[in-house]
Write a protein that holds these residues in place. Sequence first.
Motif, PDB file in Angstrom:
ATOM      1  N   UNK A   1      10.642  15.992  -2.822  1.00  0.00           N
ATOM      2  CA  UNK A   1       9.369  16.706  -2.919  1.00  0.00           C
ATOM      3  C   UNK A   1       8.198  15.730  -2.815  1.00  0.00           C
ATOM      4  N   UNK A   2       8.409  14.516  -3.280  1.00  0.00           N
ATOM      5  CA  UNK A   2       7.353  13.500  -3.304  1.00  0.00           C
ATOM      6  C   UNK A   2       7.307  12.712  -2.002  1.00  0.00           C
ATOM      7  N   UNK A   3       8.462  12.304  -1.526  1.00  0.00           N
ATOM      8  CA  UNK A   3       8.551  11.404  -0.375  1.00  0.00           C
ATOM      9  C   UNK A   3       8.999  12.198   0.843  1.00  0.00           C
ATOM     10  N   UNK A   4       8.098  12.441   1.786  1.00  0.00           N
ATOM     11  CA  UNK A   4       8.406  13.294   2.934  1.00  0.00           C
ATOM     12  C   UNK A   4       9.346  12.621   3.927  1.00  0.00           C
ATOM     13  N   UNK A   5       9.238  11.312   4.070  1.00  0.00           N
ATOM     14  CA  UNK A   5       9.993  10.580   5.082  1.00  0.00           C
ATOM     15  C   UNK A   5      11.296  10.054   4.477  1.00  0.00           C
ATOM     16  N   UNK A   6      12.462  10.546   4.924  1.00  0.00           N
ATOM     17  CA  UNK A   6      13.733  10.074   4.354  1.00  0.00           C
ATOM     18  C   UNK A   6      13.933   8.574   4.515  1.00  0.00           C
TER      19      UNK A   6
ATOM     20  N   UNK B   1      12.508   2.341   0.067  1.00  0.00           N
ATOM     21  CA  UNK B   1      12.032   2.121  -1.299  1.00  0.00           C
ATOM     22  C   UNK B   1      13.198   1.989  -2.272  1.00  0.00           C
ATOM     23  N   UNK B   2      14.219   2.818  -2.094  1.00  0.00           N
ATOM     24  CA  UNK B   2      15.384   2.743  -2.984  1.00  0.00           C
ATOM     25  C   UNK B   2      16.040   1.371  -2.891  1.00  0.00           C
ATOM     26  N   UNK B   3      16.155   0.852  -1.669  1.00  0.00           N
ATOM     27  CA  UNK B   3      16.745  -0.487  -1.511  1.00  0.00           C
ATOM     28  C   UNK B   3      15.878  -1.542  -2.187  1.00  0.00           C
TER      29      UNK B   3
ATOM     30  N   UNK C   1      11.340   9.221  -9.494  1.00  0.00           N
ATOM     31  CA  UNK C   1      10.488  10.320  -9.038  1.00  0.00           C
ATOM     32  C   UNK C   1       9.771   9.960  -7.743  1.00  0.00           C
ATOM     33  N   UNK C   2       9.456   8.689  -7.561  1.00  0.00           N
ATOM     34  CA  UNK C   2       8.842   8.254  -6.307  1.00  0.00           C
ATOM     35  C   UNK C   2       9.752   8.511  -5.106  1.00  0.00           C
ATOM     36  N   UNK C   3      11.071   8.577  -5.346  1.00  0.00           N
ATOM     37  CA  UNK C   3      12.037   8.787  -4.264  1.00  0.00           C
ATOM     38  C   UNK C   3      12.359  10.260  -4.037  1.00  0.00           C
ATOM     39  N   UNK C   4      11.878  11.124  -4.907  1.00  0.00           N
ATOM     40  CA  UNK C   4      12.254  12.540  -4.858  1.00  0.00           C
ATOM     41  C   UNK C   4      11.820  13.167  -3.531  1.00  0.00           C
TER      42      UNK C   4
ATOM     43  N   UNK D   1       0.827  -1.214   0.000  1.00  0.00           N
ATOM     44  CA  UNK D   1       0.000   0.000   0.000  1.00  0.00           C
ATOM     45  C   UNK D   1       0.862   1.266   0.000  1.00  0.00           C
ATOM     46  N   UNK D   2       1.865   1.261  -0.848  1.00  0.00           N
ATOM     47  CA  UNK D   2       2.746   2.422  -0.991  1.00  0.00           C
ATOM     48  C   UNK D   2       2.072   3.441  -1.903  1.00  0.00           C
ATOM     49  N   UNK D   3       1.950   4.650  -1.432  1.00  0.00           N
ATOM     50  CA  UNK D   3       1.350   5.713  -2.239  1.00  0.00           C
ATOM     51  C   UNK D   3       2.383   6.189  -3.251  1.00  0.00           C
ATOM     52  N   UNK D   4       2.200   5.800  -4.508  1.00  0.00           N
ATOM     53  CA  UNK D   4       3.231   6.111  -5.502  1.00  0.00           C
ATOM     54  C   UNK D   4       3.388   7.608  -5.729  1.00  0.00           C
ATOM     55  N   UNK D   5       2.353   8.394  -5.475  1.00  0.00           N
ATOM     56  CA  UNK D   5       2.445   9.845  -5.645  1.00  0.00           C
ATOM     57  C   UNK D   5       2.931  10.551  -4.386  1.00  0.00           C
ATOM     58  N   UNK D   6       3.134   9.797  -3.309  1.00  0.00           N
ATOM     59  CA  UNK D   6       3.637  10.390  -2.077  1.00  0.00           C
ATOM     60  C   UNK D   6       2.721  11.462  -1.530  1.00  0.00           C
ATOM     61  N   UNK D   7       3.302  12.603  -1.186  1.00  0.00           N
ATOM     62  CA  UNK D   7       2.498  13.682  -0.617  1.00  0.00           C
ATOM     63  C   UNK D   7       1.891  14.595  -1.680  1.00  0.00           C
ATOM     64  N   UNK D   8       2.149  14.295  -2.945  1.00  0.00           N
ATOM     65  CA  UNK D   8       1.542  15.060  -4.027  1.00  0.00           C
ATOM     66  C   UNK D   8       0.229  14.406  -4.439  1.00  0.00           C
ATOM     67  N   UNK D   9      -0.651  15.186  -5.087  1.00  0.00           N
ATOM     68  CA  UNK D   9      -1.786  14.501  -5.699  1.00  0.00           C
ATOM     69  C   UNK D   9      -1.294  13.883  -7.006  1.00  0.00           C
TER      70      UNK D   9
END
Length: 313
Positions: free
Chosen positions: A102-107, A113-115, A97-100, A23-31
């Motif tokens: 601006x998109x991903x608030x939690x480092x 996710x990168x791993x 972009x999912x790792x950016x 249940x990973x939100x691919x758009x992160x904190x963006x719509x």
Amino acid sequence: MSTRNHITEVTRRHIVDTIVLEKIDWAGRLDEVDFLGRLYDLEAMESHDSRYATASGDIYQHRYNNPEDWDDDWVFGDPRFGLARGSDDVFLRFLAEMLHPVVRADPEEARRLARMFNDALAPDGWELVPDGAISGRPIHKARRRTSFHGVLPELDLDARPLLTDPRVLHEHLGRIRDGIERDPAAAIASCKELVESLFKMILDKSAVEYTRNDNVPKLYAQVAVLLALKAESVPASAKGSEASHRVLGTLAQTVHSLAELRNQLGLGHGRTTSSPALARHARLALNATVTVTEFLLDTWHERVDKGLLTPTP
């Protein structure tokens, strides 16, 4: 990037399935429209709903006005976005972009996710690597893996709380990555700059003075004294302690050799001939840099955690 696809359907399905199951939100904190707009020209993309002229209106209608119309993973099966059967470039840019920041608030989530992405991509010869930083947070791009360990051994600077502002180290890493194949001499020079910056950061955090003329070996000697590396021992093992001291002696020699490698093969000192450095020399310098950096960061954090050092604010 290559025009020939290397990422298999198996890999794509594995990554998408993991995103869906966790249940990973691919758009992160963006719509979703804002996220996709960073990668695609939605206003030039067709709508699947005749009531709307472009993809952006289509998405807003079926994801926000009527959110039950489409599943959360709709984008991965929508042929307009090319994630299921499109080019490697498109798929990798989406993951990066999912790792950016601006998109991903939690480092930490971004690192996890990168791993996960890199574990899945490795058999197909790709990986996502940091390429610069924003506010101390890495931004990623895709690179072909060029050796058994990939383009870059893991060096997770953001997981080090004592590095309160690792931006300059990320900048050095970005130049190293860019230069390994394209400009090995510049990559070698940046390896030396990275360890020099790290030494100064450690000394600054303990208010240890040094001069602007101090070279890398001299800075390392000060760091070694500060971290009490000569006293490093293996508890309950005299032979282990002796071996540890020999390895630490090799570490010091590695630092000296890294500086010498930069002088002989890297940039600097107004070279009158082109550098003979090759990509393998740059990777050698990088691996040495990562070894030195990881050991010193581990030791520094341990000394602080045990109360043996008190960092300045």
